[in-house]
Design a protein around this motif. Structure first.
Motif, PDB file in Angstrom:
ATOM      1  N   UNK A   1      51.229  28.567  33.387  1.00 43.83           N
ATOM      2  CA  UNK A   1      50.981  30.026  32.795  1.00 43.83           C
ATOM      3  C   UNK A   1      49.427  30.269  32.759  1.00 43.83           C
ATOM      4  N   UNK A   2      48.528  29.201  32.385  1.00 45.06           N
ATOM      5  CA  UNK A   2      47.103  29.361  32.034  1.00 45.06           C
ATOM      6  C   UNK A   2      46.499  29.735  33.627  1.00 45.06           C
ATOM      7  N   UNK A   3      47.019  29.173  34.621  1.00 44.00           N
ATOM      8  CA  UNK A   3      46.551  29.491  35.958  1.00 44.00           C
ATOM      9  C   UNK A   3      46.729  31.152  36.174  1.00 44.00           C
ATOM     10  N   UNK A   4      47.998  31.446  36.049  1.00 43.03           N
ATOM     11  CA  UNK A   4      48.265  32.909  36.075  1.00 43.03           C
ATOM     12  C   UNK A   4      47.580  33.714  35.384  1.00 43.03           C
ATOM     13  N   UNK A   5      47.071  33.503  34.113  1.00 44.40           N
ATOM     14  CA  UNK A   5      46.328  34.140  33.370  1.00 44.40           C
ATOM     15  C   UNK A   5      44.873  34.226  33.769  1.00 44.40           C
ATOM     16  N   UNK A   6      44.212  33.119  34.398  1.00 48.74           N
ATOM     17  CA  UNK A   6      42.920  33.018  35.036  1.00 48.74           C
ATOM     18  C   UNK A   6      43.045  33.963  36.003  1.00 48.74           C
ATOM     19  N   UNK A   7      43.839  33.964  37.101  1.00 50.10           N
ATOM     20  CA  UNK A   7      43.998  34.730  38.051  1.00 50.10           C
ATOM     21  C   UNK A   7      44.094  36.371  37.971  1.00 50.10           C
ATOM     22  N   UNK A   8      44.827  36.702  36.647  1.00 49.91           N
ATOM     23  CA  UNK A   8      44.960  38.058  36.332  1.00 49.91           C
ATOM     24  C   UNK A   8      43.600  38.560  35.683  1.00 49.91           C
ATOM     25  N   UNK A  20      55.491  43.209  44.792  1.00 50.69           N
ATOM     26  CA  UNK A  20      56.732  42.411  45.549  1.00 50.69           C
ATOM     27  C   UNK A  20      57.212  41.404  44.854  1.00 50.69           C
ATOM     28  N   UNK A  21      56.500  40.734  43.951  1.00 50.63           N
ATOM     29  CA  UNK A  21      57.056  39.468  43.094  1.00 50.63           C
ATOM     30  C   UNK A  21      57.391  39.985  41.838  1.00 50.63           C
ATOM     31  N   UNK A  22      57.496  41.055  41.277  1.00 47.25           N
ATOM     32  CA  UNK A  22      57.475  41.413  40.011  1.00 47.25           C
ATOM     33  C   UNK A  22      58.792  40.876  39.264  1.00 47.25           C
ATOM     34  N   UNK A  23      59.963  41.040  39.824  1.00 46.56           N
ATOM     35  CA  UNK A  23      60.927  40.369  39.164  1.00 46.56           C
ATOM     36  C   UNK A  23      61.003  38.827  39.048  1.00 46.56           C
ATOM     37  N   UNK A  24      60.676  38.225  39.859  1.00 44.25           N
ATOM     38  CA  UNK A  24      60.448  36.739  39.897  1.00 44.25           C
ATOM     39  C   UNK A  24      59.415  36.391  38.860  1.00 44.25           C
ATOM     40  N   UNK A  25      58.320  37.105  38.801  1.00 47.70           N
ATOM     41  CA  UNK A  25      57.306  36.769  38.077  1.00 47.70           C
ATOM     42  C   UNK A  25      57.676  36.901  36.488  1.00 47.70           C
ATOM     43  N   UNK A  26      58.210  38.220  36.271  1.00 47.44           N
ATOM     44  CA  UNK A  26      58.852  38.585  34.971  1.00 47.44           C
ATOM     45  C   UNK A  26      59.786  37.544  34.281  1.00 47.44           C
ATOM     46  N   UNK A  27      60.789  37.177  35.286  1.00 42.29           N
ATOM     47  CA  UNK A  27      61.679  35.888  34.858  1.00 42.29           C
ATOM     48  C   UNK A  27      60.858  34.617  34.480  1.00 42.29           C
ATOM     49  N   UNK A  28      59.863  34.138  35.268  1.00 46.42           N
ATOM     50  CA  UNK A  28      59.183  32.942  34.944  1.00 46.42           C
ATOM     51  C   UNK A  28      58.288  33.056  33.654  1.00 46.42           C
ATOM     52  N   UNK A  29      57.456  34.457  33.347  1.00 44.89           N
ATOM     53  CA  UNK A  29      56.748  34.419  32.203  1.00 44.89           C
ATOM     54  C   UNK A  29      57.727  34.825  30.919  1.00 44.89           C
ATOM     55  N   UNK A  30      58.867  35.442  31.129  1.00 43.80           N
ATOM     56  CA  UNK A  30      59.727  35.308  30.188  1.00 43.80           C
ATOM     57  C   UNK A  30      60.353  34.138  29.611  1.00 43.80           C
ATOM     58  N   UNK A  31      60.696  33.222  30.731  1.00 46.23           N
ATOM     59  CA  UNK A  31      60.933  31.911  30.255  1.00 46.23           C
ATOM     60  C   UNK A  31      59.964  31.030  29.590  1.00 46.23           C
ATOM     61  N   UNK A  32      58.648  31.291  29.706  1.00 41.59           N
ATOM     62  CA  UNK A  32      57.734  30.765  29.079  1.00 41.59           C
ATOM     63  C   UNK A  32      57.427  31.326  27.635  1.00 41.59           C
ATOM     64  N   UNK A  40      51.684  27.920  25.005  1.00 46.30           N
ATOM     65  CA  UNK A  40      52.214  28.375  26.144  1.00 46.30           C
ATOM     66  C   UNK A  40      52.726  29.814  25.832  1.00 46.30           C
ATOM     67  N   UNK A  41      53.314  30.044  24.788  1.00 44.88           N
ATOM     68  CA  UNK A  41      53.913  31.485  24.311  1.00 44.88           C
ATOM     69  C   UNK A  41      52.699  32.430  24.019  1.00 44.88           C
ATOM     70  N   UNK A  42      51.547  31.984  23.411  1.00 49.12           N
ATOM     71  CA  UNK A  42      50.462  32.917  23.290  1.00 49.12           C
ATOM     72  C   UNK A  42      49.784  33.493  24.754  1.00 49.12           C
ATOM     73  N   UNK A  43      49.869  32.293  25.504  1.00 51.04           N
ATOM     74  CA  UNK A  43      49.366  32.822  26.957  1.00 51.04           C
ATOM     75  C   UNK A  43      50.139  33.536  27.645  1.00 51.04           C
ATOM     76  N   UNK A  44      51.561  33.388  27.613  1.00 54.68           N
ATOM     77  CA  UNK A  44      52.543  34.291  28.281  1.00 54.68           C
ATOM     78  C   UNK A  44      52.218  35.699  27.704  1.00 54.68           C
ATOM     79  N   UNK A  45      52.129  35.810  26.479  1.00 51.94           N
ATOM     80  CA  UNK A  45      51.967  37.216  25.992  1.00 51.94           C
ATOM     81  C   UNK A  45      50.614  37.883  26.765  1.00 51.94           C
ATOM     82  N   UNK A  46      49.668  37.359  26.728  1.00 54.05           N
ATOM     83  CA  UNK A  46      48.361  37.673  27.363  1.00 54.05           C
ATOM     84  C   UNK A  46      48.589  37.954  28.875  1.00 54.05           C
ATOM     85  N   UNK A  47      49.493  37.098  29.474  1.00 56.74           N
ATOM     86  CA  UNK A  47      49.859  37.185  31.027  1.00 56.74           C
ATOM     87  C   UNK A  47      50.622  38.518  31.207  1.00 56.74           C
TER      88      UNK A  47
END
Length: 190
Positions: A1-8, A20-32, A40-47
């Motif tokens: 999740x931290x890597x995704x946060x850095x990229x975003x 194009x990856x919206x659905x899969x991305x939401x599933x991954x972030x919501x699970x975190x 992990x929860x805090x970074x997921x909120x930021x993502x």
């Protein structure tokens, strides 16, 4: 999740990559969001906040409705930091709703659930949370201000203090009066 946060955060990932990856991305972030690890929860909120900010109106309404249950669940987090992060995420989330052509009748149950879920936290024991929830509710008012006003009226008596209810009611009054003024034809009087 931290890597995704850095990229975003640094703009390495744009809308063209996210859509194009919206659905899969939401599933991954919501699970975190349910992770046992606080960071992990805090970074997921930021993502999520950043995704909402980038995608804005690109997110399908049905997808938005699928997300709110998990978002509201984080308002019950044991960490106030996560709860505050989620209120900022919710502000960005509400900006994703269409300003026109949103079928309020069809989606009434979703809107009511969102408003009721947030109004509970307007009476939180922590002032910072109350203020952040007030900001989120103000952002949500763009969806259906009259419905939020009605929901507020049903829970107001349950709140320990009227301060935040009064503030929200005043904001909704100004919002609905501006809307009514905008809809008044030129030259006519109310």
């Amino acid at each position: 999740m931290t890597c995704m946060w850095s990229l975003l955060k640094d703009g390495s990932v744009g809308v063209d990559v996210l859509v194009p990856i919206e659905n899969d991305l939401f599933d991954q972030v919501l699970s975190c969001l349910d992770d046992a690890n606080l960071s992990s929860r805090a970074v997921s909120c930021k993502v999520l906040q950043q995704i909402f900010t980038l995608l804005k109106r690109e997110i399908d309404v049905d997808q938005l409705h699928r997300l709110y249950v998990d978002l509201l669940k984080r308002m019950d987090d044991s960490s106030n930091d996560v709860r505050l992060a989620m209120t900022r995420t919710l502000v960005a989330y509400f900006e994703c709703f269409p300003s026109e052509n949103y079928n309020r009748t069809l989606y009434r149950a979703h809107v009511e659930a969102i408003y009721r879920g947030l109004l509970v936290h307007l009476d939180d024991s922590t002032t910072d949370i109350q203020e952040a929830v007030l900001d989120a509710l103000r952002a949500s008012a763009r969806i259906w201000p009259e419905k939020l006003k009605a929901e507020l009226a049903t829970v107001r008596h349950k709140h320990r203090s009227d301060e935040y209810c009064d503030s929200l009611a005043s904001y909704l009054d100004s919002l609905t009066s501006r809307t009514n003024e905008d809809e008044t034809p030129a030259g006519s009087q109310i």
